[in-house]
Write a protein that holds these residues in place. Structure first.
Motif, PDB file in Angstrom:
ATOM      1  N   SER A   4       0.825  -1.202   0.000  1.00 32.82           N
ATOM      2  CA  SER A   4       0.000   0.000   0.000  1.00 32.82           C
ATOM      3  C   SER A   4       0.861   1.253   0.000  1.00 32.82           C
ATOM      4  CB  SER A   4      -0.926  -0.006   1.220  1.00 32.82           C
ATOM      5  OG  SER A   4      -1.681   1.180   1.279  1.00 32.82           O
ATOM      6  N   ARG A  14       2.715   1.606  -3.415  1.00 33.23           N
ATOM      7  CA  ARG A  14       1.817   2.103  -4.466  1.00 33.23           C
ATOM      8  C   ARG A  14       1.545   3.595  -4.292  1.00 33.23           C
ATOM      9  NH1 ARG A  14      -1.152  -2.612  -3.401  1.00 33.23           N
ATOM     10  NH2 ARG A  14      -2.667  -1.361  -2.214  1.00 33.23           N
ATOM     11  N   GLY A  15       1.275   3.996  -3.036  1.00 28.67           N
ATOM     12  CA  GLY A  15       0.990   5.400  -2.787  1.00 28.67           C
ATOM     13  C   GLY A  15       2.164   6.299  -3.120  1.00 28.67           C
ATOM     14  N   ALA A  19      -3.993   8.196   1.366  1.00 33.76           N
ATOM     15  CA  ALA A  19      -4.208   6.791   1.091  1.00 33.76           C
ATOM     16  C   ALA A  19      -3.870   6.051   2.340  1.00 33.76           C
ATOM     17  CB  ALA A  19      -3.344   6.310  -0.089  1.00 33.76           C
ATOM     18  N   LYS A  66       4.684   5.634  -5.198  1.00 33.62           N
ATOM     19  CA  LYS A  66       4.944   5.620  -6.642  1.00 33.62           C
ATOM     20  C   LYS A  66       3.938   6.478  -7.393  1.00 33.62           C
ATOM     21  CE  LYS A  66       7.474   1.294  -7.333  1.00 33.62           C
ATOM     22  NZ  LYS A  66       7.494  -0.011  -8.036  1.00 33.62           N
ATOM     23  N   ARG A  67       2.711   6.499  -6.889  1.00 36.09           N
ATOM     24  CA  ARG A  67       1.660   7.272  -7.552  1.00 36.09           C
ATOM     25  C   ARG A  67       2.034   8.744  -7.635  1.00 36.09           C
ATOM     26  NH1 ARG A  67      -2.540   6.374  -4.125  1.00 36.09           N
ATOM     27  NH2 ARG A  67      -2.714   4.284  -4.998  1.00 36.09           N
ATOM     28  N   TYR A  68       2.847   9.184  -6.682  1.00 39.38           N
ATOM     29  CA  TYR A  68       3.193  10.603  -6.643  1.00 39.38           C
ATOM     30  C   TYR A  68       4.674  10.853  -6.928  1.00 39.38           C
ATOM     31  CZ  TYR A  68      -1.477  10.879  -4.833  1.00 39.38           C
ATOM     32  OH  TYR A  68      -2.835  10.762  -4.702  1.00 39.38           O
TER      33      TYR A  68
END
Length: 238
Positions: free
Chosen positions: A15, A18-19, A236, A21-23
């Motif tokens: 989690s 992913r969070g 997130a 990497k998203r930014y």
């Protein structure tokens, strides 16, 4: 920015990864202390869990600090004050307790990086938060849409503290210690008064959410998904 994530709890790590990497963060994930110490690829910051399967995370923190000045942020379910103090004394730059939001972790990463990477003189002007709010920490002045806002000394100190980590939930104890005094034992009603004053004077530029029984969270209004000079994305779970 490259992050070394040391976390053995796979759902939490996935989690968080992913969070991040998203930014725009690059994340190298390892699950043990040995793997963290063997990791040789360059990284800008370490997110270190204390509850590792092969060794105590505090020992890993000490070993990492002995060989590098790379910032270390401890992420742990251990909420005991002793663990926090020991972690900081062993060289950690910050400490985040589980459960946490990705936005809080990102805010803390950026706050730590601002401390360890001082800006050049050309970059050392006022910090901008959203389209209209600036905080000039050198001159202790605040402007909204180009007009200076008159703040009482503690109102300014409170704003300066909360805007260091927009989006992060700060407890009453953290705020009172940072803005008033580490030995403050009086009522915290004065905090509510100052929060109300900032809400009124900076309406439309910030919101300060009260989290019942915990503290406050400052958000930047109208920043198109970003806060501060570098931006803080949406939340997130981690």
């Amino acid at each position: 920015m490259r992050v070394l994530l040391v976390e053995d709890d796979e759902p939490v790590a996935e989690s968080l990864r992913r969070g991040l990497k998203r930014y725009g963060f690059e994340v190298d994930w390892v699950m043990t202390g040995a793997a963290a110490l063997a990791h040789t690829d360059p990284h800008d910051v370490v997110l270190l869990d204390l509850g590792l399967p092969d060794t105590d995370g505090l020992d890993v923190c000490k070993a990492l600090r002995a060989r590098s000045d790379v910032p270390i942020i401890v992420i742990s379910a251990r909420s005991d004050e002793t663990d926090r103090v020991v972690g900081l004394e062993l060289g950690a730059d910050d400490y985040v307790s589980k459960p946490f939001g990705v936005r809080e972790v990102i805010a803390r990463i950026r706050a730590v990086m601002r401390r360890v990477q001082p800006r050049t003189a050309a970059e050392a002007g006022p910090d901008r938060y959203g389209p209209g709010l600036t905080v000039d920490r050198k001159a202790a002045r605040v402007r909204l849409n180009g007009e200076e806002v008159s703040l009482a000394p503690k109102e300014y100190d409170l704003l300066a503290f909360l805007t260091e980590e927009p989006g992060a939930l700060m407890t009453r104890e953290q705020i009172m210690e940072a803005v008033w005094d580490a030995n403050w034992f009086g009522p915290t009603k004065t905090l509510d008064v100052h929060v109300a004053a900032l809400r009124r004077k900076l309406a439309g530029a910030i919101t300060i959410e009260a989290v019942r029984g915990v503290g406050f969270r400052l958000e930047i209004v109208g920043a198109a998904g970003t806060t501060g000079t570098t931006g803080t994305p949406g939340d997130a779970s981690a």
